[in-house]
Design a protein around this motif. Sequence first.
Motif, PDB file in Angstrom:
ATOM      1  N   UNK A 102       9.597  -5.195  15.339  1.00  0.00           N
ATOM      2  CA  UNK A 102       9.285  -6.334  16.199  1.00  0.00           C
ATOM      3  C   UNK A 102       8.101  -7.110  15.625  1.00  0.00           C
ATOM      4  N   UNK A 103       8.046  -8.435  15.899  1.00  0.00           N
ATOM      5  CA  UNK A 103       6.949  -9.258  15.372  1.00  0.00           C
ATOM      6  C   UNK A 103       5.554  -8.798  15.798  1.00  0.00           C
ATOM      7  N   UNK A 104       5.432  -8.166  16.943  1.00  0.00           N
ATOM      8  CA  UNK A 104       4.119  -7.709  17.397  1.00  0.00           C
ATOM      9  C   UNK A 104       3.554  -6.563  16.582  1.00  0.00           C
ATOM     10  N   UNK A 105       4.411  -5.857  15.881  1.00  0.00           N
ATOM     11  CA  UNK A 105       3.973  -4.708  15.087  1.00  0.00           C
ATOM     12  C   UNK A 105       3.790  -5.081  13.624  1.00  0.00           C
ATOM     13  N   UNK A 106       4.527  -6.057  13.158  1.00  0.00           N
ATOM     14  CA  UNK A 106       4.516  -6.416  11.745  1.00  0.00           C
ATOM     15  C   UNK A 106       3.124  -6.713  11.181  1.00  0.00           C
ATOM     16  N   UNK A 107       2.271  -7.509  11.841  1.00  0.00           N
ATOM     17  CA  UNK A 107       0.940  -7.778  11.260  1.00  0.00           C
ATOM     18  C   UNK A 107       0.110  -6.509  11.051  1.00  0.00           C
ATOM     19  N   UNK A 108       0.170  -5.590  11.989  1.00  0.00           N
ATOM     20  CA  UNK A 108      -0.583  -4.338  11.854  1.00  0.00           C
ATOM     21  C   UNK A 108      -0.037  -3.495  10.713  1.00  0.00           C
ATOM     22  N   UNK A 109       1.288  -3.477  10.593  1.00  0.00           N
ATOM     23  CA  UNK A 109       1.906  -2.712   9.516  1.00  0.00           C
ATOM     24  C   UNK A 109       1.521  -3.284   8.157  1.00  0.00           C
ATOM     25  N   UNK A 110       1.545  -4.610   8.047  1.00  0.00           N
ATOM     26  CA  UNK A 110       1.165  -5.260   6.785  1.00  0.00           C
ATOM     27  C   UNK A 110      -0.298  -4.953   6.458  1.00  0.00           C
ATOM     28  N   UNK A 111      -1.180  -5.051   7.431  1.00  0.00           N
ATOM     29  CA  UNK A 111      -2.590  -4.728   7.193  1.00  0.00           C
ATOM     30  C   UNK A 111      -2.771  -3.280   6.759  1.00  0.00           C
ATOM     31  N   UNK A 112      -2.056  -2.405   7.402  1.00  0.00           N
ATOM     32  CA  UNK A 112      -2.151  -0.992   7.064  1.00  0.00           C
ATOM     33  C   UNK A 112      -1.666  -0.740   5.638  1.00  0.00           C
ATOM     34  N   UNK A 113      -0.642  -1.460   5.223  1.00  0.00           N
ATOM     35  CA  UNK A 113      -0.114  -1.300   3.868  1.00  0.00           C
ATOM     36  C   UNK A 113      -1.014  -1.960   2.829  1.00  0.00           C
ATOM     37  N   UNK A 114      -1.711  -3.022   3.203  1.00  0.00           N
ATOM     38  CA  UNK A 114      -2.575  -3.723   2.250  1.00  0.00           C
ATOM     39  C   UNK A 114      -3.923  -3.037   2.038  1.00  0.00           C
ATOM     40  N   UNK A 115      -4.358  -2.221   2.990  1.00  0.00           N
ATOM     41  CA  UNK A 115      -5.653  -1.558   2.852  1.00  0.00           C
ATOM     42  C   UNK A 115      -5.775  -0.738   1.565  1.00  0.00           C
ATOM     43  N   UNK A 116      -4.801   0.121   1.230  1.00  0.00           N
ATOM     44  CA  UNK A 116      -4.941   0.873  -0.025  1.00  0.00           C
ATOM     45  C   UNK A 116      -4.915  -0.017  -1.260  1.00  0.00           C
ATOM     46  N   UNK A 117      -4.117  -1.080  -1.232  1.00  0.00           N
ATOM     47  CA  UNK A 117      -4.057  -1.993  -2.366  1.00  0.00           C
ATOM     48  C   UNK A 117      -5.394  -2.715  -2.551  1.00  0.00           C
ATOM     49  N   UNK A 118      -5.951  -3.210  -1.465  1.00  0.00           N
ATOM     50  CA  UNK A 118      -7.260  -3.869  -1.529  1.00  0.00           C
ATOM     51  C   UNK A 118      -8.325  -2.893  -2.004  1.00  0.00           C
ATOM     52  N   UNK A 119      -8.232  -1.682  -1.544  1.00  0.00           N
ATOM     53  CA  UNK A 119      -9.167  -0.644  -1.941  1.00  0.00           C
ATOM     54  C   UNK A 119      -9.088  -0.383  -3.441  1.00  0.00           C
ATOM     55  N   UNK A 120      -7.893  -0.260  -3.957  1.00  0.00           N
ATOM     56  CA  UNK A 120      -7.702  -0.007  -5.376  1.00  0.00           C
ATOM     57  C   UNK A 120      -8.249  -1.163  -6.218  1.00  0.00           C
TER      58      UNK A 120
END
Length: 135
Positions: A102-120
């Motif tokens: 659902x659209x309400x979950x997608x932004x949180x999921x994207x942020x959660x997935x981007x955190x390790x990439x940004x960290x690296x």
Amino acid sequence: RSGRLLGKPLIRFFVKRNRHFQTIDSILEKRGFKGMLFLRVFPVISIALVNYLSSITRIKQRDYILATMAGIIPGLLLHTLLFNRIGLQLYYSRFNISALFAPGILPYTVLLMLMPLASLIFHISIIKRLSQGKL
């Protein structure tokens, strides 16, 4: 504290020639709060490994505790928001799995997935600056 008492002599024996560990040890001694905050906000290695290795560095206990508390909160909040949203979506959709997209979950999921990439990316830039002597 137990790492300092039990493991420091043994671990120091193995890592004393490791240039990277010596650099991290030096940074944590000089800039303890900022260094530990960096490791907490942008985790690339296991939290358990950071905990143990920091116990044998020369970081001040006060810096370690404060930076750990401040650094873990952003990720903890993001995880809490995401899983709260997931729970609500599943509950209100009568546990229909398609509700997870659902659209309400997608932004949180994207942020959660981007955190390790940004960290690296952030860690690589810091290592590059360290190797060039700019940090």
